[in-house]
Write a protein that holds these residues in place. Structure first.
Motif, short mmCIF file in Angstrom:
data_model
loop_
_atom_site.label_atom_id
_atom_site.label_comp_id
_atom_site.label_asym_id
_atom_site.label_seq_id
_atom_site.Cartn_x
_atom_site.Cartn_y
_atom_site.Cartn_z
N ASP A 10 35.05 7.62 13.95
CA ASP A 10 34.79 6.57 14.93
C ASP A 10 35.79 6.70 16.07
OD1 ASP A 10 32.77 5.19 13.47
OD2 ASP A 10 34.32 4.31 12.22
N HIS A 40 30.96 10.65 19.05
CA HIS A 40 31.90 9.98 18.15
C HIS A 40 32.22 8.55 18.59
CE1 HIS A 40 32.65 13.65 15.91
NE2 HIS A 40 32.78 14.28 17.07
N THR A 42 31.85 4.89 19.01
CA THR A 42 31.06 3.84 18.35
C THR A 42 31.15 2.52 19.08
OG1 THR A 42 32.91 3.35 16.88
CG2 THR A 42 31.24 4.89 16.06
N ILE A 104 26.09 2.69 21.63
CA ILE A 104 27.50 2.35 21.52
C ILE A 104 27.63 0.83 21.68
CG2 ILE A 104 29.77 2.59 22.59
CD1 ILE A 104 28.85 5.38 23.54
#
Length: 183
Positions: A10, A40, A42, A104
Motif C-alpha cells: 500500500d 500501489h 491505495t 484510489i
C-alpha cells in the motif's frame, strides 16, 4: 517503489496545501504514462489543498494588474511581484482532474477559521449565518473550504461523505499539519 527493501503493498500519499496539488499532478502524469508505481497507491490525503485555486492570490493578481496601470503605484506591482510562480498559479485552477474511475480512496481535510455550527439564540443564529458565509469564502485564511474539498472522485464508489472529508472549524491553514482531528 522499486528501491523499497520489501514489496510495497500500500502506498498512501499525504500532501499539505500545494503538496496535495503535486500529488494530483504526479498521479495524472503516472496514469497517462503507465508508470508502475501508481498501481500501489491505495489512498491520498489532501490537507487544505487549493484544488480550485485560492481567492487570496486572485485578489493579489487583480491588485497587481490595477497597480501596473499608474506610474505612481507600479512600485506595488514590483513589491507583490516577488511571490513565486507556484503561488501565482493559484489565481486559477491548475490541478488536473483525475478520472472518475480511479480506484484510489481520496480523503480531503479542509479547515475553517470560523465555527459554522453555532445553533443557539438569535444572536448566535445571526452569527451562524455570517460565519457560514465567511466559512465558505475565507476557509482557513488561504484556501476556501470548497476548494480544499474539490476534485475528488465522486462517482458513487468513493462518495464524498463524512468518511472521506472533514472540515475542522476554528483553525488556520498551518494548523492542519498537527491537529488531532486530522489524524
Amino acid at each position: 517503489v522499486s528501491a523499497w527493501p520489501v514489496p510495497v503493498e500500500d502506498l498512501v500519499l499525504v500532501g499539505h496545501s500545494m503538496g496535495g496539488l503535486l500529488i494530483r499532478c504526479a498521479l495524472a502524469e503516472a496514469l497517462a504514462s503507465g508508470s508502475p508505481w501508481v498501481s500501489h497507491v491505495t489512498a491520498t490525503v489532501s490537507l487544505g489543498t487549493p484544488v480550485d485555486g485560492a481567492p487570496l492570490e486572485r485578489g493579489v493578481a487583480d491588485l497587481a494588474e490595477l497597480a501596473e496601470r499608474l506610474a505612481e503605484t507600479r512600485w506595488v506591482t514590483e513589491l507583490i511581484g516577488v511571490r513565486s510562480v507556484g503561488i501565482r498559479d493559484l489565481a486559477g485552477k491548475i490541478s488536473p482532474d483525475l478520472p472518475d474511475t480511479l480506484s484510489i480512496r481520496q480523503y480531503a481535510v479542509a479547515a475553517s477559521y470560523f465555527d459554522a455550527r453555532l445553533q443557539h439564540g438569535l444572536i448566535e443564529r445571526l452569527r451562524d449565518r455570517v460565519a457560514h458565509r465567511l466559512h465558505a469564502r475565507v476557509g482557513d485564511g488561504l484556501v476556501p473550504v470548497a476548494s480544499a474539498l474539490a476534485g475528488r472522485a465522486d462517482d458513487g464508489s468513493h462518495p464524498r461523505s463524512e468518511e472521506t472529508t472533514i472540515v475542522i472549524h476554528g483553525i488556520h491553514h498551518q494548523d492542519l499539519l498537527n491537529h488531532p482531528q486530522v489524524y
